[in-house]
Design a protein around this motif. Structure first.
Motif, mmCIF file in Angstrom:
data_model
loop_
_atom_site.group_PDB
_atom_site.id
_atom_site.type_symbol
_atom_site.label_atom_id
_atom_site.label_comp_id
_atom_site.label_asym_id
_atom_site.label_seq_id
_atom_site.Cartn_x
_atom_site.Cartn_y
_atom_site.Cartn_z
ATOM 1 N N UNK A 45 0.850 -1.194 0.000
ATOM 2 C CA UNK A 45 0.000 0.000 0.000
ATOM 3 C C UNK A 45 0.882 1.238 0.000
ATOM 4 N N UNK A 46 0.271 2.377 -0.269
ATOM 5 C CA UNK A 46 1.023 3.630 -0.261
ATOM 6 C C UNK A 46 1.313 4.054 1.172
ATOM 7 N N UNK A 47 2.298 4.922 1.328
ATOM 8 C CA UNK A 47 2.625 5.416 2.670
ATOM 9 C C UNK A 47 1.492 6.285 3.215
ATOM 10 N N UNK A 48 0.761 6.959 2.318
ATOM 11 C CA UNK A 48 -0.383 7.772 2.765
ATOM 12 C C UNK A 48 -1.467 6.880 3.368
ATOM 13 N N UNK A 49 -1.712 5.740 2.724
ATOM 14 C CA UNK A 49 -2.695 4.787 3.250
ATOM 15 C C UNK A 49 -2.236 4.229 4.594
ATOM 16 N N UNK A 50 -0.965 3.881 4.676
ATOM 17 C CA UNK A 50 -0.417 3.346 5.928
ATOM 18 C C UNK A 50 -0.519 4.369 7.053
ATOM 19 N N UNK A 51 -0.199 5.620 6.745
ATOM 20 C CA UNK A 51 -0.238 6.659 7.779
ATOM 21 C C UNK A 51 -1.645 6.855 8.331
ATOM 22 N N UNK A 52 -2.646 6.776 7.459
ATOM 23 C CA UNK A 52 -4.029 6.910 7.920
ATOM 24 C C UNK A 52 -4.391 5.742 8.840
ATOM 25 N N UNK A 53 -3.946 4.540 8.485
ATOM 26 C CA UNK A 53 -4.212 3.367 9.326
ATOM 27 C C UNK A 53 -3.516 3.514 10.675
ATOM 28 N N UNK A 54 -2.272 3.981 10.657
ATOM 29 C CA UNK A 54 -1.528 4.147 11.906
ATOM 30 C C UNK A 54 -2.146 5.236 12.774
ATOM 31 N N UNK A 55 -2.663 6.276 12.136
ATOM 32 C CA UNK A 55 -3.309 7.358 12.891
ATOM 33 C C UNK A 55 -4.510 6.824 13.665
ATOM 34 N N UNK A 56 -5.322 6.019 12.998
ATOM 35 C CA UNK A 56 -6.506 5.467 13.645
ATOM 36 C C UNK A 56 -6.146 4.430 14.703
ATOM 37 N N UNK A 57 -5.106 3.654 14.461
ATOM 38 C CA UNK A 57 -4.654 2.677 15.460
ATOM 39 C C UNK A 57 -4.127 3.380 16.705
ATOM 40 N N UNK A 58 -3.500 4.533 16.508
ATOM 41 C CA UNK A 58 -3.020 5.296 17.664
ATOM 42 C C UNK A 58 -4.198 5.858 18.455
ATOM 43 N N UNK A 59 -5.253 6.290 17.747
ATOM 44 C CA UNK A 59 -6.452 6.777 18.435
ATOM 45 C C UNK A 59 -7.090 5.682 19.277
ATOM 46 N N UNK A 60 -6.985 4.437 18.803
ATOM 47 C CA UNK A 60 -7.531 3.291 19.539
ATOM 48 C C UNK A 60 -6.578 2.802 20.620
ATOM 49 N N UNK A 61 -5.427 3.450 20.734
ATOM 50 C CA UNK A 61 -4.422 3.087 21.740
ATOM 51 C C UNK A 61 -3.795 1.714 21.471
ATOM 52 N N UNK A 62 -3.867 1.259 20.214
ATOM 53 C CA UNK A 62 -3.243 -0.015 19.845
ATOM 54 C C UNK A 62 -1.736 0.170 19.692
ATOM 55 N N UNK A 63 -1.357 1.339 19.156
ATOM 56 C CA UNK A 63 0.060 1.660 18.977
ATOM 57 C C UNK A 63 0.336 3.030 19.568
ATOM 58 N N UNK A 64 1.603 3.353 19.709
ATOM 59 C CA UNK A 64 2.005 4.691 20.123
ATOM 60 C C UNK A 64 3.165 5.121 19.246
ATOM 61 N N UNK A 65 3.074 6.340 18.739
ATOM 62 C CA UNK A 65 4.147 6.869 17.900
ATOM 63 C C UNK A 65 4.962 7.874 18.704
#
Length: 242
Positions: A45-65
């Motif tokens: 996938x594109x990095x833009x798509x990945x970044x959107x996924x990571x943003x939402x995962x961070x909102x869910x507290x699944x990951x931390x950047x």
């Protein structure tokens, strides 16, 4: 590892794939994820798509950047509680199948401050007891507690006996029943006093619960300030439409 196309947006598929990889142990708790370049390439996938996924995962507290460091998998909380339910820390730990414990740090008696006089409706002759403890789960420190209340509310041998549950000690005489509490929650980062006590590094956040505990007569009987490890505890609230 490439994402297989379906009818959903690609970022949603990426979210599901990363969650699955975390659940199955491909990426472990506290582990650093591959770089955006590596991850987007492996997922196709594109990095833009990945970044959107990571943003939402961070909102869910699944990951931390962490800026300048990378993206890490957040550990799942061991203890969770509905904040609308007033339960002791001991019962929260027990509900997770672990053994609650308590380490006394210190207990001090002082004359009441102006705030104490208003809060507890006591007089200047009363003594205010401040108790500092570390609550443990299977021996691991998880909560740093500072409790403040009139000394007369507790059995005289409370400090010596080092009771685990302050609620139980308060209600031992039968004269006090903790009916409800007003709670304020503040997220904090590294805390100079609490974090070292809880064996937390600078990357571990804390949740501070400040609580005024009331009896059946709407009298404040206990003020507590508890520092919870945010990687061990989560709190939620059920909100009803009115």
């Amino acid at each position: 590892m490439t994402i297989k196309a379906d009818h959903r947006h690609l970022y949603l598929q990426v979210i599901d794939r990363l969650k699955s990889d975390i659940d199955t142990g491909v990426f472990k708790e506290n582990e650093k994820l591959p770089s955006e370049f590596e991850l987007s390439k492996s997922l196709g996938v594109s990095r833009a798509t990945l970044r959107e996924a990571l943003r939402l995962l961070e909102e869910e507290n699944v990951i931390v950047r962490r800026h300048g460091v990378g993206t890490f998998v957040n550990p799942k909380p061991l203890f969770t509680s509905g904040i609308e339910h007033l339960s002791s820390i001991s019962s929260m730990i027990e509900s997770a199948g672990m053994e609650p414990g308590s380490r006394f740090l210190k207990a001090t008696e002082n004359i009441p401050s102006e705030e104490d006089l208003k809060r507890f409706q006591c007089d200047g002759g009363d003594k205010i007891l401040t108790i500092e403890r570390v609550r443990t789960a299977d021996g691991e420190p998880v909560v740093y507690c500072i409790d403040r209340l009139p000394a007369s509310f507790l059995p005289t041998d409370f400090v010596e006996k080092k009771e685990v549950s302050l609620f139980s000690a308060l209600e031992q005489s039968g004269k006090i029943h903790v009916a409800y509490a007003v709670t304020y929650i503040d997220p904090v980062g590294y805390h100079e006093q609490a974090s070292p006590i809880l064996n937390c590094g600078r990357e571990t956040a804390l949740l501070v619960l400040k609580q005024l505990h009331y009896d059946d007569h709407d009298q404040v009987v206990l003020y507590s300030k508890n520092y919870f490890r945010a990687d061990k505890f989560s709190f939620h609230v059920v909100r009803k439409r009115v």
